[in-house]
Motif scaffolding. Structure first.
Motif, PDB file in Angstrom:
ATOM      1  N   UNK A  90       0.737  -1.211   0.186  1.00 13.52           N
ATOM      2  CA  UNK A  90       0.044  -0.052   0.110  1.00 13.52           C
ATOM      3  C   UNK A  90       0.797   1.344   0.162  1.00 13.52           C
ATOM      4  N   UNK A  91       2.048   1.016   0.251  1.00 16.34           N
ATOM      5  CA  UNK A  91       2.884   2.364   0.167  1.00 16.34           C
ATOM      6  C   UNK A  91       4.100   2.387  -0.836  1.00 16.34           C
ATOM      7  N   UNK A  92       4.987   1.180  -0.774  1.00 15.50           N
ATOM      8  CA  UNK A  92       6.201   1.181  -1.400  1.00 15.50           C
ATOM      9  C   UNK A  92       5.802   0.997  -3.001  1.00 15.50           C
ATOM     10  N   UNK A  95       4.238   4.332  -4.633  1.00 14.52           N
ATOM     11  CA  UNK A  95       5.092   5.601  -4.552  1.00 14.52           C
ATOM     12  C   UNK A  95       6.239   5.124  -5.570  1.00 14.52           C
ATOM     13  N   UNK A  96       6.935   3.995  -5.558  1.00 13.83           N
ATOM     14  CA  UNK A  96       7.887   3.661  -6.563  1.00 13.83           C
ATOM     15  C   UNK A  96       7.283   3.685  -8.154  1.00 13.83           C
ATOM     16  N   UNK A  97       6.178   3.495  -8.187  1.00  7.22           N
ATOM     17  CA  UNK A  97       5.532   3.315  -9.585  1.00  7.22           C
ATOM     18  C   UNK A  97       5.300   4.862 -10.082  1.00  7.22           C
ATOM     19  N   UNK A 129      12.323   1.549  -2.989  1.00  8.33           N
ATOM     20  CA  UNK A 129      11.510   1.400  -1.607  1.00  8.33           C
ATOM     21  C   UNK A 129      11.009  -0.223  -1.561  1.00  8.33           C
ATOM     22  N   UNK A 130      10.308  -0.509  -2.600  1.00  4.46           N
ATOM     23  CA  UNK A 130       9.911  -1.977  -2.501  1.00  4.46           C
ATOM     24  C   UNK A 130      10.905  -3.091  -2.159  1.00  4.46           C
ATOM     25  N   UNK A 131      12.132  -2.977  -2.614  1.00  3.17           N
ATOM     26  CA  UNK A 131      13.410  -3.834  -2.284  1.00  3.17           C
ATOM     27  C   UNK A 131      13.665  -3.768  -0.710  1.00  3.17           C
TER      28      UNK A 131
END
Length: 144
Positions: A90-92, A95-97, A129-131
């Motif tokens: 729901x955040x990473x 935001x990254x996309x 951030x997802x990593x």
């Protein structure tokens, strides 16, 4: 070319190159593996090849030590992994996309405009951030 010129050129080139290669190889083996055995062999080979005398020989002994610290898995438990999964979903990822296109757009211009290099580095951290979330999810790292 005279004998003096040949010896001078061969020794100058050979010594620099041979010692550099020999020391690099020897120190790499000696320090990287925790044993000094490669050091003497590397110096001997380097000097021998540098002077054009063939392969030199040398000996050396040494010992290596190592220490390590780390945290084991499971510090935060499955509840921490669940929180990291929710942050990832729901955040990473959103935001990254949303910000990835800006990074792709600006990175070529950072070659010409130096202040953009720092901006692109900050944007890249957001894109990665997802990593970070996935790594913490798998390690069950506690949030606080």
């Amino acid at each position: 070319m005279g004998v003096g010129e040949g010896l001078g050129e061969g020794a100058g080139t050979g010594i620099g190159e041979g010692i550099g290669k020999g020391l690099g190889r020897g120190l790499g083996q000696g320090l990287g593996l925790g044993t000094g055995k490669g050091l003497g062999r590397g110096i001997g080979e380097g000097i021998g090849q540098g002077f054009g005398l063939g392969t030199g020989s040398g000996t050396g002994e040494g010992e290596g030590e190592g220490r390590g610290e780390g945290r084991g898995k499971g510090d935060g438990g499955p509840l921490a992994s669940l929180f990291w999964l929710l942050i990832l979903l729901f955040l990473a990822w959103p935001i990254a996309s949303c910000i990835a296109w800006l990074y792709v757009f600006l990175i070529p211009f950072s070659v010409c405009i130096k202040p953009l290099t720092d901006v692109c580095a900050a944007i890249l951290k957001l894109v990665q951030l997802p990593l970070l979330c996935a790594t913490n999810l798998m390690a069950q790292t506690p949030l606080f």
